[in-house]
Design a protein around this motif. Sequence first.
Motif, PDB file in Angstrom:
ATOM      1  N   ARG A 192      -7.353  -4.877   2.052  1.00 30.95           N
ATOM      2  CA  ARG A 192      -7.202  -3.589   2.721  1.00 30.95           C
ATOM      3  C   ARG A 192      -6.641  -3.801   4.111  1.00 30.95           C
ATOM      4  NH1 ARG A 192     -12.828  -1.028   2.618  1.00 30.95           N
ATOM      5  NH2 ARG A 192     -11.967  -0.108   4.521  1.00 30.95           N
TER       6      ARG A 192
ATOM      7  N   ASN B  53       0.825  -1.211   0.000  1.00 27.02           N
ATOM      8  CA  ASN B  53       0.000   0.000   0.000  1.00 27.02           C
ATOM      9  C   ASN B  53       0.862   1.264   0.000  1.00 27.02           C
ATOM     10  OD1 ASN B  53      -2.306  -1.522   0.016  1.00 27.02           O
ATOM     11  ND2 ASN B  53      -2.590  -1.435   2.223  1.00 27.02           N
TER      12      ASN B  53
ATOM     13  N   LYS C 239       2.129   1.827  -3.501  1.00 25.25           N
ATOM     14  CA  LYS C 239       1.093   2.420  -4.357  1.00 25.25           C
ATOM     15  C   LYS C 239       0.943   3.910  -4.078  1.00 25.25           C
ATOM     16  CE  LYS C 239      -1.634  -1.818  -4.849  1.00 25.25           C
ATOM     17  NZ  LYS C 239      -2.935  -2.472  -4.553  1.00 25.25           N
ATOM     18  N   LYS C 240       1.031   4.277  -2.798  1.00 24.18           N
ATOM     19  CA  LYS C 240       0.900   5.694  -2.451  1.00 24.18           C
ATOM     20  C   LYS C 240       2.045   6.508  -3.039  1.00 24.18           C
ATOM     21  CE  LYS C 240       2.266   7.084   1.488  1.00 24.18           C
ATOM     22  NZ  LYS C 240       2.453   7.305   2.941  1.00 24.18           N
TER      23      LYS C 240
END
Length: 548
Positions: free
Chosen positions: A514, A193, A196-197
């Motif tokens: 998530r 994650n 991706k950020k």
Amino acid sequence: QAEQPGKPVARPPRPPTAQEVCYQRIRLAQQQAARLAVAVQKASLSLPGEKKRIAHVPHAALAAAARQSPAGGKKTLPAKNVTPPSDSEAATPSLKACTLAGMASKTTSTTVPKRIAHVPSLQSTTLQRPVIPTEFGAKVPTNIRQRYLNLFIDECLKFCSSSQEAFDKALSEEKVAYERSTSRNIYLNVAVNTLKKLRSLVPNSPSSANKTSNKKVVSHEAVLGGKLAAKTSFTLNRSGSLRAEDLTGAALYRRLKEYLMTEEQLKENGYPMPHPEKPGRAVLFTAEEKKTLDSSCRICCRCGTEYMVSASGSCIRKEECVHHWGRLRKQRVPGGWETHYSCCSGAVGSPGCQVAKQHVHDGRKESLDGFVKTFEKLPTTDGYPGIYALDCEMCYTKQGLELTRVTVINSDLKVVYDTFVKPDTKVVDYNTRFSGVTEEDLENTSITLRDVQAVLLNMFSADTILIGHSLESDLFALKLIHGTVVDTAIVFPHRLGLPYKRALRTLMADYLKRIIQDNVEGHDSSEDARACMELMVWKIKEDAKVKR
């Protein structure tokens, strides 16, 4: 009669023996060697006028001209006693040398470029990529951390102004990901994650923007019917897949009824049930038979130590509670399985990694008085009794765990009720690591448990579907009896069965990809309630695909 002389007897030829053959071959080899030696000796003797073959010398004319030219570029005057050569003798070699030199200059280059050694730049010699130090017994292997750190650096170099700034940002992002993780799998999810950020922070190239802007928009009818779509009528046979707008209101209520817990499941999982004779009191069917202990003696629910309390519930002796706040997890090792704590990877029986000021106990299932039960209501205008997701946070008081926050989410994932609750007795441990509640949150709170029960009884009916994860603990904290329940811990069971249950953050990571509950300040009840609602919507859609 005289005897006539006899004819000579012809003997057959005898083949040579092996020794004779070897001797003849040796003699022949010696003769050939002698002749070869004589030939070599004659060839080595050269006559006075005989020509010899010499090795090829490239640019012989240039070398000769260089030897004839004055050394160092200085002019030397000829000696007076040296007689100059005749014109014919001097012109011939100079003309030949000039001609050869001119031909060489036209065909070859006399200037050879000089090779210069590479000098590394100052940036490449001084700035080296940071390295993760090796840590024994770390919760995440060092090579995995180093790999993701390098990926973070590659992305940060694309938008940072300097390499040092990119290194610092990548190190800070990796440190945050490591601190939020309690195991290798959780670290991988957090790192992905984060990657991706960082990629979203890279400015878009103009080529990609032009590609998206130059796309030709084609209507759905044009794709199906072509040029005749505007003049032709047709029917679309839609598939039976569930759309997002289909799972709302009464439709969602009908589908959730398939996942409601039965009365046997409620009893088996320790949900509070109404007492058949005493109203306002609950019954617990999974209560363990406890030994008759003195009311002043309690057992700490964190470290298992017995401690003494006064009549008001205060500890008689001040004693620190050394415990492990993580869960026990089994890991496969060569030769079998090992059980470790998830907080510090310590073995069973090892000293605790967390120190609290005093011992605490649960106490929720010991006090079964003061419960309220939802009741039947008239049908609403919406046509269904309602769907809500519920989550509570609790703190340790003198009497045990008590409610300090409650959050209710509707089917549209919107918060409809969220408030802090003041416990009835004094708080001894706010349990902030898990509850997220601090002392400042409860300073100005005047809402009590009775106020919360009144609001929930007005909001819920006996047919309202409540969704939660291990919802029995929340109902005990609320002192609420409700039978129309969907428990995500039961819908997504553990592979080993009860009493094992999967964690909510694990379910979200596995099914919805998530990460939740990654805040170092503790859990957020609204986030947990929203996660339960999203999990059930996802489950309904997946089961609908299988049925088709």
